[in-house]
Design a protein around this motif. Structure first.
Motif, PDB file in Angstrom:
ATOM      1  N   LEU A   1     -62.696 -23.703-101.888  1.00  0.00           N
ATOM      2  CA  LEU A   1     -61.712 -22.820-102.514  1.00  0.00           C
ATOM      3  C   LEU A   1     -60.328 -23.468-102.513  1.00  0.00           C
ATOM      4  CD1 LEU A   1     -61.032 -20.004-103.706  1.00  0.00           C
ATOM      5  CD2 LEU A   1     -60.671 -19.220-101.336  1.00  0.00           C
ATOM      6  N   LEU A   2     -59.950 -24.066-101.380  1.00  0.00           N
ATOM      7  CA  LEU A   2     -58.638 -24.727-101.302  1.00  0.00           C
ATOM      8  C   LEU A   2     -58.568 -25.934-102.225  1.00  0.00           C
ATOM      9  CD1 LEU A   2     -57.994 -24.533 -97.446  1.00  0.00           C
ATOM     10  CD2 LEU A   2     -56.853 -23.212 -99.248  1.00  0.00           C
ATOM     11  N   ALA A   3     -59.655 -26.703-102.282  1.00  0.00           N
ATOM     12  CA  ALA A   3     -59.676 -27.861-103.176  1.00  0.00           C
ATOM     13  C   ALA A   3     -59.539 -27.425-104.638  1.00  0.00           C
ATOM     14  CB  ALA A   3     -60.966 -28.647-102.977  1.00  0.00           C
ATOM     15  N   GLU A   4     -60.210 -26.338-104.977  1.00  0.00           N
ATOM     16  CA  GLU A   4     -60.157 -25.831-106.352  1.00  0.00           C
ATOM     17  C   GLU A   4     -58.740 -25.437-106.746  1.00  0.00           C
ATOM     18  OE1 GLU A   4     -61.704 -21.871-108.801  1.00  0.00           O
ATOM     19  OE2 GLU A   4     -62.760 -22.510-106.983  1.00  0.00           O
ATOM     20  N   HIS A   5     -58.003 -24.839-105.806  1.00  0.00           N
ATOM     21  CA  HIS A   5     -56.661 -24.340-106.123  1.00  0.00           C
ATOM     22  C   HIS A   5     -55.572 -25.395-106.008  1.00  0.00           C
ATOM     23  CE1 HIS A   5     -58.350 -20.268-105.988  1.00  0.00           C
ATOM     24  NE2 HIS A   5     -57.217 -19.881-106.536  1.00  0.00           N
TER      25      HIS A   5
END
Length: 325
Positions: free
Chosen positions: A79-83
């Protein structure tokens, strides 16, 4: 083929041959080596004078390549990588078999990020692999945010310097321990705690020390030659003038709230009101006062919110004890 394209192709060739390339990111300039070449990685430590127990960051060209370098990736990390990728966020995850232990300081975790700089991304694409890179300076000293800083400090020890202009963020990436379901911040940086918490929907702890070793945790780091003294904002002027009277060549970081206050000091840096501008200029300000031959820098900590948290972290490390390992 443009001059920039030729430079990038040449730099990629240097990496393939086991050499070291200094390259720009949005945070600071990095000193890069082929992440899978243990001998090249070891040379980074030699050039920087960096203890081999201090892990490095592996830079990759796209979040889609994450699973090539790590294993057991929690949903929160994805999720953090995506954002935030590409961007100034580093995730600490379980090391995959492609990452040599030389790059991780002997740990079974590895720090990984996708930089948000067109030259860095073009280099990663041309190279076709991961690039291990700490900041392109001597260990514990002020990080470089323009190519001339790299050349002045490391000289011929770097095989190739890619000049991508000034770095936009100016402080290193935020490092998040993402090995479990509940992440935590190990080093504040270019992505703010508030932005991370907004995406995750939960508060995040900030750890000044951790069982997971990461870059920037040494007691003295990001340090100029001058000694840094931290005081309350309302005491900056009095502290600076007293030290100047005692015979020091004093440099002052003058907060914007008292920008019009006259100061009897050797050199004065009037700080910008914007935390983004302060972060972008921080290392340049420290270098400027070194160039002015100050032996003491008086500064105060900004409010520890937003990018102010990262700036405060860097100033505390810069003021830390000058010890070696």
């Amino acid at each position: 083929m443009t001059a920039r394209t030729r430079d990038i192709e040449q730099a990629a060739g240097v990496l393939r041959a086991g050499g070291l390339v200094a390259f720009p990111t949005e945070t600071v300039y990095g000193l890069g080596a082929n992440a899978e070449d243990s001998a090249a990685v070891a040379r980074i430590f030699q050039v920087k004078g960096r203890p081999p127990s201090h892990p490095l960051i592996v830079h990759i060209g796209d979040a889609q390549h994450l699973d090539d370098w790590v294993q057991d990736v929690p949903a929160t990390a994805r999720l953090l990588a995506e954002h935030f990728w590409p961007g100034p966020l580093t995730l600490v995850l379980r090391r995959g078999p492609r990452v040599p232990l030389e790059a991780t300081g002997g740990l079974e975790t590895v720090a990984v990020r996708v930089p948000d700089h067109p030259v860095a991304l073009a280099l990663l694409s041309a190279f076709g692999g991961g690039v291990t890179a700490p900041s392109a300076n001597r260990f514990g000293q002020v990080s470089p945010t323009v190519a001339p800083h790299v050349r002045a400090e490391l000289g011929d020890a770097v095989d190739f310097v890619l000049d991508g202009g000034p770095c936009e963020v100016g402080v290193e990436s935020t490092i998040v321990d993402a090995t479990g379901e509940i992440p935590s911040i190990l080093r504040p940086g270019g992505v703010t705690r508030e932005d991370l918490e907004a995406v995750l929907g939960r508060p995040l702890a900030v750890h000044s020390t951790s069982s997971v070793r990461v870059p920037g945790q040494h007691p003295s780091h990001y340090a100029p030659r001058a000694r840094v003294v931290l005081v309350e904002p309302e005491k900056v002027v009095a502290e600076a003038e007293m030290a100047q009277e005692l015979g020091h060549r004093v440099g002052v970081f003058l907060p914007c709230s008292i920008a019009d206050t006259p100061v009897k000091a050797h050199a004065v840096v009037a700080l910008p009101a914007s935390m983004a501008a302060y972060a972008r200029g921080l290392y340049g300000f420290l270098r400027e006062l070194d160039q002015q031959r100050c032996d003491l820098i008086v500064a105060s900590l900004p409010l520890e919110e937003g990018l102010g948290l990262a700036i405060a972290n860097r100033l505390r490390r810069a003021a830390g004890p000058r010890t070696t390992e």
